[in-house]
Design a protein around this motif. Structure first.
Motif, PDB file in Angstrom:
ATOM      1  N   PRO A   6       0.791  -1.219   0.000  1.00 20.77           N
ATOM      2  CA  PRO A   6       0.000   0.000   0.000  1.00 20.77           C
ATOM      3  C   PRO A   6       0.824   1.270   0.000  1.00 20.77           C
ATOM      4  N   SER A   7       2.038   1.205   0.544  1.00 18.74           N
ATOM      5  CA  SER A   7       2.894   2.392   0.598  1.00 18.74           C
ATOM      6  C   SER A   7       4.330   1.966   0.414  1.00 18.74           C
ATOM      7  N   PRO A   8       4.817   1.840  -0.845  1.00 14.41           N
ATOM      8  CA  PRO A   8       6.139   1.283  -1.081  1.00 14.41           C
ATOM      9  C   PRO A   8       7.271   2.116  -0.539  1.00 14.41           C
ATOM     10  N   VAL A   9       7.044   3.402  -0.391  1.00 14.19           N
ATOM     11  CA  VAL A   9       8.089   4.257   0.156  1.00 14.19           C
ATOM     12  C   VAL A   9       7.574   4.841   1.452  1.00 14.19           C
ATOM     13  N   GLY A  10       8.257   4.551   2.529  1.00 11.77           N
ATOM     14  CA  GLY A  10       7.792   5.016   3.824  1.00 11.77           C
ATOM     15  C   GLY A  10       8.921   5.059   4.805  1.00 11.77           C
ATOM     16  N   PRO A  11       8.616   5.065   6.102  1.00 15.80           N
ATOM     17  CA  PRO A  11       9.669   5.134   7.108  1.00 15.80           C
ATOM     18  C   PRO A  11      10.592   3.935   7.030  1.00 15.80           C
ATOM     19  N   VAL A  12      11.867   4.178   7.275  1.00 18.12           N
ATOM     20  CA  VAL A  12      12.889   3.143   7.211  1.00 18.12           C
ATOM     21  C   VAL A  12      13.491   2.987   8.597  1.00 18.12           C
ATOM     22  N   PRO A  13      13.687   1.748   9.080  1.00 14.65           N
ATOM     23  CA  PRO A  13      14.317   1.565  10.385  1.00 14.65           C
ATOM     24  C   PRO A  13      15.643   2.302  10.476  1.00 14.65           C
ATOM     25  N   ALA A  14      15.897   2.918  11.610  1.00 12.68           N
ATOM     26  CA  ALA A  14      17.093   3.751  11.752  1.00 12.68           C
ATOM     27  C   ALA A  14      18.374   2.969  11.556  1.00 12.68           C
ATOM     28  N   THR A  93      10.264 -12.821   8.139  1.00 12.26           N
ATOM     29  CA  THR A  93       8.903 -12.526   7.682  1.00 12.26           C
ATOM     30  C   THR A  93       7.879 -13.149   8.627  1.00 12.26           C
ATOM     31  N   TRP A  94       8.096 -14.409   9.000  1.00 11.61           N
ATOM     32  CA  TRP A  94       7.200 -15.083   9.932  1.00 11.61           C
ATOM     33  C   TRP A  94       7.187 -14.373  11.284  1.00 11.61           C
ATOM     34  N   ASN A  95       8.349 -13.968  11.751  1.00  9.10           N
ATOM     35  CA  ASN A  95       8.459 -13.238  13.011  1.00  9.10           C
ATOM     36  C   ASN A  95       7.638 -11.953  12.958  1.00  9.10           C
ATOM     37  N   ASP A  96       7.745 -11.217  11.852  1.00 12.00           N
ATOM     38  CA  ASP A  96       7.044  -9.938  11.749  1.00 12.00           C
ATOM     39  C   ASP A  96       5.542 -10.122  11.606  1.00 12.00           C
ATOM     40  N   ILE A  97       5.122 -11.228  10.980  1.00 10.63           N
ATOM     41  CA  ILE A  97       3.696 -11.511  10.879  1.00 10.63           C
ATOM     42  C   ILE A  97       3.112 -11.721  12.278  1.00 10.63           C
ATOM     43  N   LEU A  98       3.790 -12.518  13.091  1.00 12.65           N
ATOM     44  CA  LEU A  98       3.298 -12.803  14.440  1.00 12.65           C
ATOM     45  C   LEU A  98       3.432 -11.606  15.373  1.00 12.65           C
ATOM     46  N   ASP A  99       4.464 -10.781  15.149  1.00 19.16           N
ATOM     47  CA  ASP A  99       4.758  -9.677  16.071  1.00 19.16           C
ATOM     48  C   ASP A  99       4.279  -8.326  15.566  1.00 19.16           C
ATOM     49  N   ARG A 100       3.423  -8.308  14.549  1.00 17.05           N
ATOM     50  CA  ARG A 100       3.082  -7.025  13.923  1.00 17.05           C
ATOM     51  C   ARG A 100       2.446  -6.030  14.906  1.00 17.05           C
ATOM     52  N   ASP A 101       1.682  -6.523  15.872  1.00 20.10           N
ATOM     53  CA  ASP A 101       1.089  -5.610  16.852  1.00 20.10           C
ATOM     54  C   ASP A 101       2.117  -5.142  17.874  1.00 20.10           C
ATOM     55  N   ILE A 102       2.970  -6.067  18.331  1.00 18.63           N
ATOM     56  CA  ILE A 102       4.021  -5.692  19.289  1.00 18.63           C
ATOM     57  C   ILE A 102       5.005  -4.728  18.643  1.00 18.63           C
ATOM     58  N   ASP A 103       5.400  -4.998  17.390  1.00 17.19           N
ATOM     59  CA  ASP A 103       6.389  -4.148  16.712  1.00 17.19           C
ATOM     60  C   ASP A 103       5.915  -2.704  16.617  1.00 17.19           C
ATOM     61  N   ARG A 108      12.171   0.849  18.061  1.00 28.22           N
ATOM     62  CA  ARG A 108      13.078   0.398  17.008  1.00 28.22           C
ATOM     63  C   ARG A 108      12.368  -0.330  15.887  1.00 28.22           C
ATOM     64  N   THR A 109      11.195  -0.913  16.161  1.00 24.75           N
ATOM     65  CA  THR A 109      10.551  -1.779  15.172  1.00 24.75           C
ATOM     66  C   THR A 109       9.261  -1.209  14.586  1.00 24.75           C
ATOM     67  N   SER A 111       8.771   1.045  12.558  1.00 27.27           N
ATOM     68  CA  SER A 111       8.880   1.410  11.144  1.00 27.27           C
ATOM     69  C   SER A 111       9.046   0.196  10.238  1.00 27.27           C
ATOM     70  N   ARG A 112       8.954  -1.029  10.792  1.00 28.81           N
ATOM     71  CA  ARG A 112       8.990  -2.214   9.950  1.00 28.81           C
ATOM     72  C   ARG A 112       7.786  -2.232   9.007  1.00 28.81           C
ATOM     73  N   PRO A 113       7.898  -2.912   7.876  1.00 28.54           N
ATOM     74  CA  PRO A 113       6.869  -2.801   6.832  1.00 28.54           C
ATOM     75  C   PRO A 113       5.451  -3.120   7.280  1.00 28.54           C
ATOM     76  N   LEU A 114       5.242  -4.137   8.114  1.00 29.99           N
ATOM     77  CA  LEU A 114       3.871  -4.480   8.509  1.00 29.99           C
ATOM     78  C   LEU A 114       3.243  -3.448   9.447  1.00 29.99           C
ATOM     79  N   PRO A 115       3.872  -3.103  10.581  1.00 29.47           N
ATOM     80  CA  PRO A 115       3.241  -2.091  11.436  1.00 29.47           C
ATOM     81  C   PRO A 115       3.174  -0.713  10.784  1.00 29.47           C
TER      82      PRO A 115
END
Length: 318
Positions: A6-14, A93-103, A108-109, A111-115
């Motif tokens: 939905p937004s290919p260009v966005g915030p990048v992790p520091a 990828t699996w980690n970020d799927i499960l942790d998308r709400d925590i991230d 630090r997290t 700005s990851r693509p899912l959150p």
């Protein structure tokens, strides 16, 4: 086909800004490459290094009974590199799927693509499937025995992202999964798992727990607020002492693997420098300095490669 982000260009992790993904990759692919941590290849290196250790040590064991298969080892080393990139990406990828709400609640997290909303959940699942297919292609190139050994690690990979919710040292499960490559060199070259394989694996597990504890200190305060567990929170101000024990035990176990394999002076020299590198991490450690913790964590790639050089040269002179 991967659904469009939905937004290919966005915030990048520091800690990943200015990397090759941001400079060269097409904008629609960047969120997916970040999801796989292609912008931070340190994880692929740390997953791969125990694989290469085991290949070199298996060559040394092989030399005791027959001519070492150097050519085959090079081929397996390349295949392991491809597999490490694919499976590390799938794991992230699996980690970020499960942790998308925590991230989304951790500085630090978030700005990851899912959150950050740059990748949809459906897109992440499709991307995960593609990476797993790449890993499957590598798996099917292995001997039957090695396929069985590799498949035995999948349970650890699946449950690791959940462990921070239920145990104080989730890094132990990460170590068990991330160090599995320490068995794979023996599995492909010898189609067996002799004593040096298990000793090397045990040493690698403790090494991973140590360096990932340093990494976890970056998120210590956020983890406490969110309510997830980590060895950084458990060890707290006593982290340096715990790390000395973990790193010390790792060196002893790897040393026992060298003894069991009949390794020569080059391997011991590599282990000696590896030990000095780990001791230097402890000397410099400041758990309240996030940037330093990240640098010390990343320095483990060089430490592991130094040990690898010693093991490879020792195998060549075997």
């Amino acid at each position: 086909m991967i659904p469009a982000a939905p937004s290919p260009v966005g915030p990048v992790p520091a800690d990943s800004a200015g990397n090759w993904v941001d400079r060269y990759a097409p904008a629609p692919l960047r969120p997916y490459l970040r999801l796989a941590r292609a912008d931070r290849p340190i994880g692929s290196w740390l997953l791969l290094i125990p694989c290469w250790w085991s290949l070199a040590l298996a060559l040394r064991v092989q030399a005791e009974g027959s001519a070492p298969a150097y050519g085959a080892a090079v081929g397996w080393a390349v295949l392991f590199a491809i597999g490490a990139v694919a499976m590390r990406g799938a794991g992230c990828t699996w980690n970020d799927i499960l942790d998308r709400d925590i991230d989304g609640r951790v500085e630090r997290t978030r700005s990851r693509p899912l959150p950050a909303g740059q990748v949809t959940l459906t897109g992440a699942l499709v991307f995960l499937a593609l990476q797993l297919l790449a890993g499957l292609a590598v798996l099917l190139c292995l001997p039957f025995f090695a396929i069985g050994v590799a498949l035995s690690s999948l349970g650890l990979v699946v449950v690791y992202p959940l462990m921070k919710r239920v145990m104080w040292i989730p890094q132990l499960v990460l170590g068990l999964a991330f160090s599995w490559g320490a068995l794979m060199g023996f599995a492909v070259l010898l189609e067996a798992l002799p004593a040096p394989a298990f000793l090397l694996y045990a040493g690698a597990v403790l090494w991973v727990v140590g360096y990932d504890t340093i990494y976890a200190h970056q998120d210590r305060e956020d983890d406490a607020v969110v309510g997830v567990k980590s060895s950084a929170l458990l060890f707290g101000a006593h982290s340096a002492k715990w790390l000395a024990g973990l790193y010390g035990a790792a060196v002893v176990l790897i040393g026992l693997a060298l003894v069991s394999a009949g390794s020569g002076p080059w391997a011991w020299g590599g282990l000696g420098i590896f030990t000095v590198q780990l001791a230097n991490q402890l000397r410099r450690l400041d758990i309240d300095d996030r940037e330093l913790c990240l640098r010390l964590f990343r320095s483990n790639r060089d430490s592991g490669l130094i040990l690898l050089v010693g093991l490879v040269v020792d195998a060549l002179f075997a």
